[in-house]
Design a protein around this motif. Structure first.
Motif, PDB file in Angstrom:
ATOM      1  N   GLU A  59       0.919  -1.234  -0.008  1.00  0.00           N
ATOM      2  CA  GLU A  59       0.204  -0.021  -0.154  1.00  0.00           C
ATOM      3  C   GLU A  59       0.883   1.277   0.158  1.00  0.00           C
ATOM      4  O   GLU A  59       0.616   2.262  -1.019  1.00  0.00           O
ATOM      5  CB  GLU A  59      -0.832  -0.013   1.453  1.00  0.00           C
ATOM      6  CG  GLU A  59      -1.823   0.711   1.440  1.00  0.00           C
ATOM      7  CD  GLU A  59      -2.589   0.784   2.782  1.00  0.00           C
ATOM      8  OE1 GLU A  59      -2.775  -0.246   3.417  1.00  0.00           O
ATOM      9  OE2 GLU A  59      -2.848   1.746   3.188  1.00  0.00           O
ATOM     10  N   LEU A  72      -5.132  -1.355  -8.483  1.00  0.00           N
ATOM     11  CA  LEU A  72      -5.485  -1.469  -7.181  1.00  0.00           C
ATOM     12  C   LEU A  72      -6.896  -2.334  -7.079  1.00  0.00           C
ATOM     13  O   LEU A  72      -7.571  -2.216  -8.092  1.00  0.00           O
ATOM     14  CB  LEU A  72      -5.872  -0.025  -6.529  1.00  0.00           C
ATOM     15  CG  LEU A  72      -4.775   1.053  -6.622  1.00  0.00           C
ATOM     16  CD1 LEU A  72      -5.109   2.374  -6.037  1.00  0.00           C
ATOM     17  CD2 LEU A  72      -3.518   0.392  -5.814  1.00  0.00           C
ATOM     18  N   THR A 127     -10.527  -3.212  -6.047  1.00  0.00           N
ATOM     19  CA  THR A 127     -11.665  -2.503  -5.296  1.00  0.00           C
ATOM     20  C   THR A 127     -12.886  -3.854  -5.139  1.00  0.00           C
ATOM     21  O   THR A 127     -12.620  -4.961  -5.563  1.00  0.00           O
ATOM     22  CB  THR A 127     -12.302  -1.716  -6.413  1.00  0.00           C
ATOM     23  OG1 THR A 127     -13.642  -2.321  -7.354  1.00  0.00           O
ATOM     24  CG2 THR A 127     -11.528  -1.053  -7.115  1.00  0.00           C
ATOM     25  N   TYR A 181     -10.612  -4.885 -10.169  1.00  0.00           N
ATOM     26  CA  TYR A 181      -9.550  -4.428 -10.073  1.00  0.00           C
ATOM     27  C   TYR A 181      -9.567  -2.913 -10.976  1.00  0.00           C
ATOM     28  O   TYR A 181      -9.915  -2.945 -12.157  1.00  0.00           O
ATOM     29  CB  TYR A 181      -8.163  -4.879 -10.229  1.00  0.00           C
ATOM     30  CG  TYR A 181      -7.650  -5.775  -9.199  1.00  0.00           C
ATOM     31  CD1 TYR A 181      -8.684  -6.756  -8.702  1.00  0.00           C
ATOM     32  CD2 TYR A 181      -6.522  -5.697  -8.340  1.00  0.00           C
ATOM     33  CE1 TYR A 181      -8.173  -7.606  -7.472  1.00  0.00           C
ATOM     34  CE2 TYR A 181      -6.382  -6.339  -7.345  1.00  0.00           C
ATOM     35  CZ  TYR A 181      -7.087  -7.276  -7.004  1.00  0.00           C
ATOM     36  OH  TYR A 181      -6.745  -8.140  -5.703  1.00  0.00           O
ATOM     37  N   ALA A 238      -4.979   2.493 -11.761  1.00  0.00           N
ATOM     38  CA  ALA A 238      -4.975   3.854 -10.920  1.00  0.00           C
ATOM     39  C   ALA A 238      -3.918   4.871 -11.330  1.00  0.00           C
ATOM     40  O   ALA A 238      -2.643   4.239 -11.627  1.00  0.00           O
ATOM     41  CB  ALA A 238      -5.014   3.501  -9.514  1.00  0.00           C
ATOM     42  N   HIS A 245     -12.265   8.286  -8.426  1.00  0.00           N
ATOM     43  CA  HIS A 245     -12.568   7.447  -7.066  1.00  0.00           C
ATOM     44  C   HIS A 245     -12.199   8.617  -5.993  1.00  0.00           C
ATOM     45  O   HIS A 245     -11.127   9.157  -6.003  1.00  0.00           O
ATOM     46  CB  HIS A 245     -11.649   6.282  -6.908  1.00  0.00           C
ATOM     47  CG  HIS A 245     -12.013   5.282  -7.897  1.00  0.00           C
ATOM     48  ND1 HIS A 245     -11.878   5.452  -9.379  1.00  0.00           N
ATOM     49  CD2 HIS A 245     -12.973   4.178  -7.872  1.00  0.00           C
ATOM     50  CE1 HIS A 245     -12.377   4.362  -9.896  1.00  0.00           C
ATOM     51  NE2 HIS A 245     -12.938   3.595  -9.145  1.00  0.00           N
ATOM     52  N   HIS A 270     -12.435   9.370  -1.306  1.00  0.00           N
ATOM     53  CA  HIS A 270     -12.453   8.631  -0.329  1.00  0.00           C
ATOM     54  C   HIS A 270     -13.779   9.020   0.540  1.00  0.00           C
ATOM     55  O   HIS A 270     -13.750   8.268   1.807  1.00  0.00           O
ATOM     56  CB  HIS A 270     -10.966   9.003   0.539  1.00  0.00           C
ATOM     57  CG  HIS A 270     -10.583  10.100   1.251  1.00  0.00           C
ATOM     58  ND1 HIS A 270     -11.386  11.132   1.864  1.00  0.00           N
ATOM     59  CD2 HIS A 270      -9.767  10.878   0.712  1.00  0.00           C
ATOM     60  CE1 HIS A 270     -10.875  12.280   2.239  1.00  0.00           C
ATOM     61  NE2 HIS A 270      -9.839  12.372   1.330  1.00  0.00           N
ATOM     62  N   HIS A 321     -13.519  -0.837  -0.833  1.00  0.00           N
ATOM     63  CA  HIS A 321     -12.371  -2.064  -0.453  1.00  0.00           C
ATOM     64  C   HIS A 321     -11.519  -1.174   0.503  1.00  0.00           C
ATOM     65  O   HIS A 321     -10.866   0.075   0.227  1.00  0.00           O
ATOM     66  CB  HIS A 321     -11.368  -2.305  -1.857  1.00  0.00           C
ATOM     67  CG  HIS A 321     -10.657  -3.335  -1.468  1.00  0.00           C
ATOM     68  ND1 HIS A 321      -9.404  -3.502  -0.842  1.00  0.00           N
ATOM     69  CD2 HIS A 321     -11.047  -4.673  -1.924  1.00  0.00           C
ATOM     70  CE1 HIS A 321      -8.986  -4.789  -0.759  1.00  0.00           C
ATOM     71  NE2 HIS A 321      -9.856  -5.290  -1.300  1.00  0.00           N
ATOM     72  N   PHE A 349      -8.092   0.105  -1.181  1.00  0.00           N
ATOM     73  CA  PHE A 349      -8.354   1.285  -2.066  1.00  0.00           C
ATOM     74  C   PHE A 349      -8.684   2.713  -1.096  1.00  0.00           C
ATOM     75  O   PHE A 349      -8.038   3.595  -1.506  1.00  0.00           O
ATOM     76  CB  PHE A 349      -9.278   1.009  -3.233  1.00  0.00           C
ATOM     77  CG  PHE A 349      -9.271   1.851  -4.400  1.00  0.00           C
ATOM     78  CD1 PHE A 349      -9.211   3.092  -4.123  1.00  0.00           C
ATOM     79  CD2 PHE A 349      -9.232   1.383  -5.384  1.00  0.00           C
ATOM     80  CE1 PHE A 349      -8.894   4.092  -5.315  1.00  0.00           C
ATOM     81  CE2 PHE A 349      -9.007   2.044  -6.742  1.00  0.00           C
ATOM     82  CZ  PHE A 349      -9.070   3.553  -6.551  1.00  0.00           C
ATOM     83  N   ALA A 378      -9.421   5.847 -12.270  1.00  0.00           N
ATOM     84  CA  ALA A 378      -9.085   4.372 -12.210  1.00  0.00           C
ATOM     85  C   ALA A 378     -10.247   3.545 -13.186  1.00  0.00           C
ATOM     86  O   ALA A 378     -11.202   3.013 -12.404  1.00  0.00           O
ATOM     87  CB  ALA A 378      -8.992   3.705 -11.039  1.00  0.00           C
ATOM     88  N   SER A 413     -11.885  -9.984  -6.128  1.00  0.00           N
ATOM     89  CA  SER A 413     -12.931  -8.795  -5.846  1.00  0.00           C
ATOM     90  C   SER A 413     -14.241  -9.305  -5.545  1.00  0.00           C
ATOM     91  O   SER A 413     -14.914 -10.247  -6.284  1.00  0.00           O
ATOM     92  CB  SER A 413     -13.017  -7.852  -7.151  1.00  0.00           C
ATOM     93  OG  SER A 413     -11.814  -7.307  -7.580  1.00  0.00           O
TER      94      SER A 413
END
Ligand code: TXA
Ligand code: MG
Length: 323
Positions: free
Chosen positions: A7, A22, A24, A28, A31, A58, A60, A117, A120, A133, A167
């Motif tokens: 990470e 990455l 999710t 995937y 990214a 994406h 957070h 995820h 991610f 991504a 996933s």
């Protein structure tokens, strides 16, 4: 070709303008920093993606997202708070002069998602920048749902992959657009219209939720997608299966084939658990591709769940488009 990274390494590579895959909960993602034009250009090059197909971004949190978009209306706010983080993506209007324009190809709209995820999400928080991504696969091919699938397809072209296991959903997110009069489903996916209706009803918001003809709004929908390397044919009837050469048949648990036939059967799951069929679909195509059959067949009997029937048909139709 071992390019598994941690990470922390992923965050550093993204900060330097690199491209990493990455995990999710859907599939995937390939990214890069969404504001970095050179990194975005490399994503297009790595995927061999048509230039008119913008990149999903994406975030957070809703707090981070609203910094970039015009204020979400009440319906969007309710759906955001209920379904995110998770496999629901929204088409929003960008604020003018957006720093995300490298990812959106200069469009005034943005497709945005807050993935569920934990790896991610943690990378998004540490980077504290939006991540563009698209699915981590060569354009036209099925999406990767394991790190191994990513490495097999793109390993020599990317700066690394974070292994987050399989996933869970195995299928891309649902993309919606909220208009004055309706919630349009631009791409069917893990979240179905009934899930959305239920949330709106409990918030006393009555808007129809309908499948849209996505081609006008999501540019990617006009291209071939999700296809295996092996030529794939759809079967309407099992009697159409050849018996003079070894072939693969992708189907469901409920179908059985004579032991004497030259057909290798790959089951995707039970018709009573369509979510499982969706979760297994791309991984099974990958497994089948390794065997290099001259041709593979797919036979999916009608499913009683209308949303999953529509969603799986959407992916399957695109697999055989233009082939
Ligand atoms: O589950 C997912 O959505 C995965 C994971 C990695 O998040 N991503 C994914 O990305 O499926 P992709 O690029 O394979 O599909 C995103 C779709 C494309 O069809 C693209 O055309 C559309 O979203 N899209 C992206 N930005 C858009 C925009 N600004 N306007 C209209 N459509 C857009
Ligand atoms: Mg894709």
């Amino acid at each position: 070709m071992n390019k598994l990274i941690t990470e922390e390494e992923a965050v550093q590579i993204l900060e330097r303008g690199g491209v990493v895959a990455l995990p999710t909960e859907t599939v995937y993602g390939l990214a890069c920093s969404a504001k970095n034009a050179a990194a975005v250009a490399r994503v297009y090059q790595i995927k061999n993606r048509p230039a008119d197909n913008p990149l999903i971004c994406h975030f957070h949190s809703v707090e981070q997202l609203i910094h970039y978009i015009e204020t979400p209306n009440e319906t969007e706010q309710v759906l955001l708070s209920h379904f995110t983080p998770g496999p629901l993506s929204f088409l929003f209007r960008l604020k003018p002069d957006s720093p995300l324009q490298p990812a959106t190809g200069g469009r005034q709209t943005l497709v945005a998602r807050i993935p569920a995820h934990p790896l991610f999400l943690s990378i998004l928080k540490k980077l504290n920048q939006p991540i563009a991504a698209p699915s981590a696969n060569t354009s036209g091919k099925y999406s990767a749902t394991t790190a191994e699938m990513v490495l097999h397809d793109l390993g020599h072209r990317i700066d690394g992959v974070v292994n987050g296991g399989i996933s869970r959903a195995g299928l891309e997110s649902t993309i919606i657009q909220v208009t004055e009069s309706a919630v349009l489903i631009l791409r069917p996916g893990v979240i179905g219209p009934d899930d959305i209706r239920e949330v709106l009803r409990s918030a006393n918001m009555d808007k129809p939720v309908i499948y849209a003809r996505s081609i006008e709004t999501t540019p990617g929908s006009k291209y071939k997608h999700y296809a295996p390397d092996t030529p794939l044919r759809l079967l309407n009837n099992l009697s159409e299966l050849p018996n003079d050469q070894p072939v693969a048949l992708l189907t469901v648990d409920e179908i059985s084939i004579s032991e004497k036939s030259m057909v290798d059967v790959y089951s995707l799951g039970s018709v009573h658990q369509p979510q499982q069929i969706a979760a297994n679909l791309y991984r099974t195509l990958f497994e089948m591709d390794q065997k290099k059959y001259p041709v593979a067949y797919l036979f999916l009997p009608p499913l009683s769940d209308k949303h999953w029937q529509h969603t799986l048909q959407n992916r399957i139709q695109k697999m055989i488009q233009h082939t």
